[in-house]
Enzyme design. Structure first.
Site, PDB file in Angstrom:
ATOM      1  N   LEU A 679      -3.867   7.966  -5.825  1.00 30.31           N
ATOM      2  CA  LEU A 679      -2.445   7.837  -6.144  1.00 30.31           C
ATOM      3  C   LEU A 679      -2.125   6.525  -6.844  1.00 30.31           C
ATOM      4  O   LEU A 679      -1.133   6.423  -7.557  1.00 30.31           O
ATOM      5  CB  LEU A 679      -1.614   7.931  -4.852  1.00 30.31           C
ATOM      6  CG  LEU A 679      -1.723   9.256  -4.077  1.00 30.31           C
ATOM      7  CD1 LEU A 679      -0.976   9.144  -2.757  1.00 30.31           C
ATOM      8  CD2 LEU A 679      -1.173  10.401  -4.912  1.00 30.31           C
ATOM      9  N   GLY A 680      -2.949   5.507  -6.598  1.00 34.82           N
ATOM     10  CA  GLY A 680      -2.686   4.214  -7.217  1.00 34.82           C
ATOM     11  C   GLY A 680      -3.274   3.099  -6.388  1.00 34.82           C
ATOM     12  O   GLY A 680      -4.104   3.321  -5.496  1.00 34.82           O
ATOM     13  N   GLY A 682      -2.555  -0.059  -3.830  1.00 39.50           N
ATOM     14  CA  GLY A 682      -1.594  -0.626  -2.907  1.00 39.50           C
ATOM     15  C   GLY A 682      -1.806  -2.110  -2.728  1.00 39.50           C
ATOM     16  O   GLY A 682      -2.557  -2.749  -3.460  1.00 39.50           O
ATOM     17  N   PHE A 684      -3.428  -3.678  -0.483  1.00 38.40           N
ATOM     18  CA  PHE A 684      -4.763  -4.046  -0.051  1.00 38.40           C
ATOM     19  C   PHE A 684      -5.853  -3.374  -0.865  1.00 38.40           C
ATOM     20  O   PHE A 684      -6.982  -3.815  -0.876  1.00 38.40           O
ATOM     21  CB  PHE A 684      -4.963  -3.661   1.430  1.00 38.40           C
ATOM     22  CG  PHE A 684      -4.235  -4.546   2.387  1.00 38.40           C
ATOM     23  CD1 PHE A 684      -4.558  -5.876   2.508  1.00 38.40           C
ATOM     24  CD2 PHE A 684      -3.215  -4.033   3.172  1.00 38.40           C
ATOM     25  CE1 PHE A 684      -3.895  -6.687   3.405  1.00 38.40           C
ATOM     26  CE2 PHE A 684      -2.551  -4.834   4.068  1.00 38.40           C
ATOM     27  CZ  PHE A 684      -2.883  -6.171   4.188  1.00 38.40           C
ATOM     28  N   SER A 686      -6.993   0.735  -2.862  1.00 37.91           N
ATOM     29  CA  SER A 686      -6.628   2.032  -3.427  1.00 37.91           C
ATOM     30  C   SER A 686      -5.929   2.914  -2.393  1.00 37.91           C
ATOM     31  O   SER A 686      -6.179   2.808  -1.193  1.00 37.91           O
ATOM     32  CB  SER A 686      -7.882   2.746  -3.938  1.00 37.91           C
ATOM     33  OG  SER A 686      -8.526   1.967  -4.935  1.00 37.91           O
ATOM     34  N   VAL A 687      -5.089   3.823  -2.913  1.00 36.60           N
ATOM     35  CA  VAL A 687      -4.372   4.775  -2.074  1.00 36.60           C
ATOM     36  C   VAL A 687      -4.724   6.181  -2.540  1.00 36.60           C
ATOM     37  O   VAL A 687      -4.653   6.479  -3.733  1.00 36.60           O
ATOM     38  CB  VAL A 687      -2.848   4.562  -2.142  1.00 36.60           C
ATOM     39  CG1 VAL A 687      -2.135   5.546  -1.223  1.00 36.60           C
ATOM     40  CG2 VAL A 687      -2.489   3.132  -1.767  1.00 36.60           C
ATOM     41  N   LYS A 701      -4.630   4.578   2.707  1.00 35.36           N
ATOM     42  CA  LYS A 701      -4.802   3.291   2.034  1.00 35.36           C
ATOM     43  C   LYS A 701      -6.176   2.750   2.404  1.00 35.36           C
ATOM     44  O   LYS A 701      -6.445   2.389   3.543  1.00 35.36           O
ATOM     45  CB  LYS A 701      -3.707   2.311   2.442  1.00 35.36           C
ATOM     46  CG  LYS A 701      -3.823   0.960   1.735  1.00 35.36           C
ATOM     47  CD  LYS A 701      -2.795  -0.035   2.235  1.00 35.36           C
ATOM     48  CE  LYS A 701      -1.408   0.335   1.770  1.00 35.36           C
ATOM     49  NZ  LYS A 701      -0.424  -0.719   2.103  1.00 35.36           N
ATOM     50  N   ASP A 797       8.757  -8.599  -0.204  1.00 33.55           N
ATOM     51  CA  ASP A 797       8.425  -8.060  -1.525  1.00 33.55           C
ATOM     52  C   ASP A 797       9.148  -6.736  -1.770  1.00 33.55           C
ATOM     53  O   ASP A 797       8.524  -5.733  -2.123  1.00 33.55           O
ATOM     54  CB  ASP A 797       6.910  -7.881  -1.652  1.00 33.55           C
ATOM     55  CG  ASP A 797       6.481  -7.723  -3.120  1.00 33.55           C
ATOM     56  OD1 ASP A 797       7.255  -8.133  -4.014  1.00 33.55           O
ATOM     57  OD2 ASP A 797       5.396  -7.185  -3.369  1.00 33.55           O
TER      58      ASP A 797
END
EC number: 2.7.11.1
Length: 1019
Positions: A679-680, A682, A684, A686-687, A701, A797
């Site tokens: 998915l992208g 994150g 920390f 990859s997700v 995650k 954030d």
């Protein structure tokens, strides 16, 4: 003789003919044509889709034939009545005198066209969904005497023109959204006998002109935000019979002129201050006396027990002391809970009555064989302590045979078993129907204490549980089909618990307000929650927290048990509506309770037993191979378990009950972490998208091995997220700590991030309603992080990429990897800056000062991006505009503020909501932190509950242009993003706030008990 007979015959013929003519005239009387046409206009304004006026005259049927919409839900409480006077024009013409359309969920406005019914006397439009305000045109109706528009969505100020309603005898606007001060002109309605203003948002002092209302007989102004003291001019209302002032905002003392009112039948006053001494009331006919949580001290005067008509006496949560004795004919309901009363209550005769009596939280003495009555609540009523502090000697076993470490209760319902990834958890039954207005029911390891009756429903048979037959959504719907409720105070207590730290989960769902009945959405159930005597949730509103009715919400708190007992108290402080869906619906409501010791990771999970048959290993060589393999396996497993146990100890140290997934589960769910499921990236690493064996879609995650954060940061993130449950926070399902892998498992969000929705190439078409919902959702999520959770937290954030959207476009805040606990005793924390340029508050980015106001600033930026559809990180407007916020300030000064609204909306948006959102964004992004609102205030501003403070432009060193420019310089020239700030943490003590709690559910009686016990034990 024949002449005489003929004369009699002629006489009777004439009489019979006359009667026939009168009957014929009456049968042919019909509604005036003008009023028939007026009804059509009135129906349209009210929101009635179809009105049948052809088949039968309304005055004949005494009702309006309304053809409801397809989704209309039949309601037995509907009152659709027309009252007519048919004496006009020789009894041939009728005129409407009464119009009642109640409990019909009409969605229109109050119709000015009612003036076309000139003989109208009474208007009853309660329990609908009508908006707007009271039309001034109604003042033209010379015969109008009664206006009842309770439980609607009316708003704004009460119109000053009310003075023109000269013949009005009753005005009822209870349960609406009216705000502002009461107009002076209301005092000109001198014919009023009834005035109901309760459950609105009125403010200010009651005007002195109300002294003229000398004909008033009943007054309800509860649940408002009035200020000032109880006015002495109430003493002018000499005919007054019912005075209800609970949670009105008015303070004591009670004026002598009010005390001397001789016709009072009901006096209700609660949850205020300034009333120290017991009033010497003159009225001998009192039926209901409520002086709850008002600060009363001293003994209960003897004249109270001589009021023969008194049915309800509520003196709970005060500082009353002395002995209760000599009571011959006690009231039917007596509530003395939470005082300092003492003496041997068993010898006073009070317990021999058939009354409902609550004696909890006092200092009475009991014999070892004290009798527990079914209508007497004795919980925490004695200063005679035993091994379970606070319970009378007869109420508990002499010794705990076993100490428990967990407890699950299905409040108000049967035993329920639910299943999670670890196994089955059983919630104990709590379906006893013996609960009454003053009861204390006790089971093996827990009990429930109830106080109060629903006085508004005029029923002697109150029910303290409720249920729903509707199909519920969400996790574990069986837990929410039932609930226990209370009219005043509901206490669940667990005893024989092992001492230590516990995680407490409180499950709520509003099941008494149904969205199918539109007017029911207007219901507000508001109460306070205390755990171990400490206020956990003030003004808790299930509907608001869950974003609607029939939706679950779970609140979690960590509590410490030191005396083998844990107590949860839910208390109604007089706030919220009391007449939706009907009178007598208010007070606390809870669906389920779960508590678990921090060192009990399974929390009562019933493990499934697996029976494995091992094959017989024949031959010495085979046995040797087996032994070697086992030895190697044990050694390898020991290394793995040592590392895994270390991580699990870190988790247990934070008191968590996080679900642990296996590596194999997540590997299968993500198809071996296939890039097609990625998915992208994150905070920390990859997700990945995955699907569990039960069909649940998840987001995994996978923490990067190169991440500087590592185990401690991993545990920190779990520690902060797992204890938080809120509709606007991404839910953490669990984690995995196998094979040197650190993984987090979240709920999957179908619509990805808000950034993609607003700025992506294939962005979603967000209409205005969706944007408004998203903005309010983000605000509520941050409000929870700052003030609603057990541990206050700053996100650090907040940005559009960290706001995710589910299928229904509900906003959920994600990525707590940058969050830091915000200790209550620190005003700010100076630490390494971590955030995103364009969203960071100036004081945080430039000087490292971190408070909740940094999140408020970031929220303001996101809100402006939502309304504009533009990114704050790109230059907007003309060349002089450094940022989106700066452009908005410029447009505000030129009066073109709506120019910033996203053109993708093509003009289809709510102008007032858009202006409000822009103004909230501007005040949240004020360069000075002290001038920004809290997130709680920001939520109320967005929802129109409070005024938006004016934005102060600051041209100095904190000015917005200078700050943004400086931030961009930092972003360009600094890779560390520390702004020269060391990672030393500096703290400043927070100034104290007002110390008096208006809702002391642990009053001095309990504090004194604790003090006496502790001092004696130290000798």
């Amino acid at each position: 003789m024949s002449i005489i007979l003929w004369s009699f015959f002629l006489f009777f013929t004439i009489i019979l003919s006359s009667l026939t003519n009168i009957t014929t005239l009456a049968s042919f009387s019909s509604l005036h044509a003008d009023e028939l046409n007026a009804l059509k206009e009135i129906a349209t304004t009210l929101g009635i889709k179809r009105l049948n006026l052809r088949d039968e005259d309304p005055c004949s049927s005494k009702t309006l034939k309304i053809i409801q919409e397809v989704d209309f839900v039949p309601n037995l409480d509907i009152n659709n009545t027309i009252g007519c006077d048919c004496s006009f024009n020789n009894n041939t013409i009728c005129r409407i005198t009464e119009l009642a359309l109640k409990t019909m969920s009409l969605r229109g406005k109050l119709p000015p066209e009612l003036t076309k019914l000139p003989y109208l006397k009474s208007i009853e439009l309660c329990r609908n969904y009508l908006s707007g305000t009271i039309p001034m045109e109604w003042a033209k109706m010379a015969y109008l005497t009664s206006i009842s528009v309770c439980a609607n969505n009316l708003s704004g100020n009460l119109p000053a023109g009310l003075q023109n309603f000269k013949n009005l005898t009753f005005l009822g606007v209870e349960g609406n959204q009216f705000s502002g001060p009461i107009p002076d002109e209301l005092g000109n309605l001198t014919s009023l006998t009834g005035l109901e203003l309760a459950s609105n948002k009125f403010t200010g002092i009651l005007p002195g002109t109300l002294a003229r209302l000398v004909n008033l007989e009943r007054v309800r102004i509860c649940d408002n935000n009035f200020t000032g003291i109880i006015p002495a001019y109430i003493g002018n209302w000499t005919r007054l019979q019912k005075l209800h002032l609970y949670a009105s905002g008015l303070t004591g003392p009670i004026p002598d002129a009010v005390v001397r009112l001789e016709n009072l039948l009901e006096l209700s006053l609660s949850d205020t201050t300034g009333i120290k001494s017991f009033p010497n009331l003159s009225s001998k006919g009192l039926k209901r006396l409520i002086l709850r949580n008002v600060g009363l001290s001293g003994p209960i005067p003897s004249y109270i027990w001589n009021l023969t008509d008194l049915k309800i006496l509520d003196l709970s949560f005060n500082k009353l002391n002395g002995i209760v004795q000599g009571v011959q004919n006690p009231p039917k309901n007596i509530y003395l809970t939470g005082n300092l009363l003492s003496g041997n209550i068993e010898s006073g005769g009070l317990l021999n009555s058939q009354s409902y009596i609550d004696l909890s939280y006092n200092n009475f003495s009991w014999s070892s064989s004290c009798q527990k009555g079914s209508t007497i609540n004795t919980y925490q009523s004695s200063y005679s302590k035993n091994n379970l502090t606070g319970l009378p000697p007869c109420a508990v076993p002499a010794n705990c045979k076993k100490y428990q470490r967990f407890l699950h209760i299905n409040c108000g319902g049967e035993e329920v078993s639910i299943r999670n990834s670890l196994g089955k958890i059983t919630y104990q039954t709590d379906n006893s129907r013996q609960t009454n207005a003053a009861s204390n029911q006790q089971f093996d390891y827990w009990g429930v204490s109830n106080t109060g009756d629903f006085t508004d429903d005029n029923s002697d048979h109150d029910e303290y549980y409720t249920s729903t037959n509707l199909t519920l959504s969400g996790d574990y719907p069986d837990l929410y089909k039932t609930a226990r409720r209370s009219a005043l105070s509901l206490v669940y207590y667990a005893f024989c618990l092992e001492n230590g730290n516990y995680n407490v989960k409180l499950h709520f769902m509003e099941i008494q307000f149904s969205d199918k009945e539109v007017y029911s959405r207007l219901g507000r159930r508001i109460f306070d929650v205390y755990v171990q005597g400490k206020l956990f949730l003030r003004d808790f509103n299930i509907n608001k927290e869950a974003n609607g009715n029939m939706k679950p919400v779970i609140k979690e708190i960590n509590a410490t048990v030191t005396n083998h007992m844990l107590e949860i108290r839910l208390y109604w402080a007089g706030k919220g509506t009391t007449l939706i869906p009907k009178r007598g619906n208010y007070g606390p409501l809870i669906s389920a309770i779960s508590l678990c010791h921090s060192q009990e990771p399974l929390c009562g999970v019933e493990k499934t037993k697996h029976h494995i048959k091992y094959p017989l290993i024949l031959g010495a060589s085979g046995a040797l191979v087996t032994i070697v393999l086992l030895a190697v396996g044990i050694y390898a497993r020991g290394i793995y378990r040592r590392d895994n146990n270390r991580r699990e100890r870190d988790l247990r140290a934070q008191g968590l009950q996080t679900v642990c997934f296996s590596w194999r589960q997540l590997q299968t769910a993500t198809n071996n972490f296939d890039q097609a499921n990625k998915l992208g990236e994150g905070g920390f690493g990859s997700v990945f998208k995955g699907e569990l064996s039960d069909g649940t879609i998840i987001a995994v995650k996978q923490l990067s091995s190169k991440s500087s954060q590592g185990n401690r940061e991993f545990v920190n993130e779990i520690g902060m997220i797992s204890g938080l449950n809120h509709p606007n926070l991404v839910k953490l399902y669990g984690c995995c700590v196998e094979r040197d892998q650190l993984l987090l498992v979240y709920e999957y969000m179908e619509n990805n991030s808000l950034a993609l929705a607003l700025f992506g190439q294939n962005s979603l078409k967000l209409d205005w309603a969706a944007r408004q919902k998203i903005c309010v959702g983000i605000a509520r999520g941050l409000e929870f992080l700052h003030d609603g959770s057990a541990m206050r937290m700053v996100h650090r954030d907040i940005k559009t990429t960290n706001v995710l959207l589910d299928t229904d476009l509900n906003a959920k805040i994600s990525d707590f990897g940058l969050a830091r606990l915000h200790e209550a005793e620190h005003t700010h924390i100076s630490t390494k800056v971590a955030g995103t340029i364009g969203y960071m508050a100036p004081e945080y980015a430039l000087w490292g000062q971190l408070t909740e106001k940094a999140d408020v600033y970031s929220f303001g930026v996101v809100a402006m991006e939502i309304v504009s559809g533009k990114s704050n990180t790109k230059q907007q407007g003309n060349a002089d505009s450094v940022s989106l916020i700066n452009w908005a300030l410029t447009l505000q000064q030129t009066g073109d503020i709506l120019e910033i609204v996203d053109r993708m909306l093509e003009g289809e948006f709510n102008r007032s909501e858009a202006v409000r959102m822009i103004k909230v964004a501007l005040v949240c992004t004020n360069s000075s932190p002290s001038l920004r609102p809290t997130m709680s205030e920001a939520v109320k501003m967005l929802e129109g509950e409070i005024e938006i403070t004016q934005v102060m432009s600051d041209p100095g060193i904190y000015g917005h242009d200078w700050s943004i420019s400086k931030l961009r310089d930092i972003d360009t020239h600094s890779s560390s993003s520390t702004s020269g700030v060391t990672d030393q943490t500096t703290t400043t003590m927070k100034s104290s706030v007002s110390g008096c709690d208006l809702y002391p559910l642990y009053p001095e009686s309990m504090i004194l008990n604790s003090t006496v016990e502790n001092s004696s034990s130290s000798l």
